[in-house]
Design an enzyme around this catalytic site. Structure first.
Site, PDB file in Angstrom:
ATOM      1  N   HIS A   1       0.830  -1.206   0.000  1.00 12.24           N
ATOM      2  CA  HIS A   1       0.000   0.000   0.000  1.00 12.24           C
ATOM      3  C   HIS A   1       0.870   1.264   0.000  1.00 12.24           C
ATOM      4  CE1 HIS A   1      -3.338  -2.679   0.875  1.00 12.24           C
ATOM      5  NE2 HIS A   1      -4.182  -1.659   0.797  1.00 12.24           N
TER       6      HIS A   1
ATOM      7  N   HIS B   1       1.409  -3.640   9.278  1.00 12.95           N
ATOM      8  CA  HIS B   1       2.832  -3.559   8.987  1.00 12.95           C
ATOM      9  C   HIS B   1       3.572  -2.916  10.149  1.00 12.95           C
ATOM     10  CE1 HIS B   1       2.555  -4.668   4.704  1.00 12.95           C
ATOM     11  NE2 HIS B   1       1.429  -3.978   4.698  1.00 12.95           N
TER      12      HIS B   1
END
Length: 264
Positions: free
Chosen positions: A184, A226
């Site tokens: 992303h 993440h």
């Protein structure tokens, strides 16, 4: 006639020689048993110490005497894991900002690769302008290159996602179980540079594009998807990937066959 004293002396002498020889043998055996492993010998201690050090495996020696670089990397990794867990405020419904989790998931979908690929492909099919088709075709090429590169890096590094992550992501594939780098964040940086470079936008819209890229990147840590280093490396990778797209820019002169497919 032999004297009785002489026989006694011979018997005494024979007994003395046998006892002295047996005592010498016992002394030699004790010396031979003591000399190979004498613990109080400095030379023996030095030799045994060097032998033990040589017998240690290489990885054990590294653990006993770590390098400065290894200590620095381990410290940075520990800080990364600690900070990422503290910033994962939307990782679950019971987290500190659990009520904002649905909004963060909307932001997550806005940075996903599938909506961007489908939207670019649809725009390419509907476009009547050759200039617009060129821009959209290169955007499609950039998005595909981004997916392939991120998948390769994830497959090589194989870093697991944070332990506090909830695996309810939008449309995942096999390598999405790994977290390094953040796809992303890579896509956000790539699209941001691409849009600012090739679309004529007013200043407020340009600011919104930059804010969108930053919010998408920060949301990855807030959702627990993440670690911080995954996002930072993803931003750097996406920024650099745009330069590759510019260098390999597709045009009607460099790739006439591709443009012939989309000509009406």
């Amino acid at each position: 006639m032999p004297s009785p004293w002489s026989s006694r002396e011979r018997r005494a002498g024979g007994g003395g020689s046998s006892s002295s020889s047996s005592s010498r043998l016992e002394f030699l055996s004790l010396v031979s048993q003591r000399s190979p492993g004498a613990p109080d010998s400095p030379s023996h201690r030095k030799e045994s110490g060097s032998t033990a050090a040589a017998a240690l495996p290489e990885e054990d020696c590294m653990k006993l005497n770590p390098s400065f670089l290894g200590i620095a990397l381990s410290s940075l990794l520990a800080i990364d894991l600690w900070a990422s867990k503290r910033l994962g405020v939307c990782a679950g419904e019971d987290s500190a900002w659990g009520s904002a989790r649905p909004l963060m998931k909307v932001v997550e979908v806005s940075g996903h690769g599938i909506p961007w690929l489908l939207g670019t492909f649809y725009g390419l099919c509907q476009s009547d302008s050759s200039a617009a088709r060129e821009v959209l075709l290169n955007l499609l090429f950039a998005l595909l290159l981004d997916l392939v590169l991120v998948a390769l890096v994830k497959g090589l590094v194989k870093r697991r996602r944070p332990t506090h992550n909830k695996m309810d992501m939008f449309v995942t594939i096999s390598v999405d179980k790994y977290s390094f780098p953040s796809g992303h964040a890579t896509r956000a940086a790539l699209v941001c540079r691409f849009v600012l470079r090739h679309l004529v936008l007013a200043v407020p819209l340009r600011v919104l594009v930059v804010l969108w890229a930053l919010i998408v990147s920060v949301s990855r840590v807030m959702l627990g998807r993440h670690n911080m280093t995954d996002v930072l490396f993803g931003l750097v990778l996406g920024y650099a990937l745009y330069s590759v797209v510019e260098y390999c820019w597709l045009s009607p002169l460099s790739a006439p066959a591709l443009f012939a497919l989309w000509s009406h």
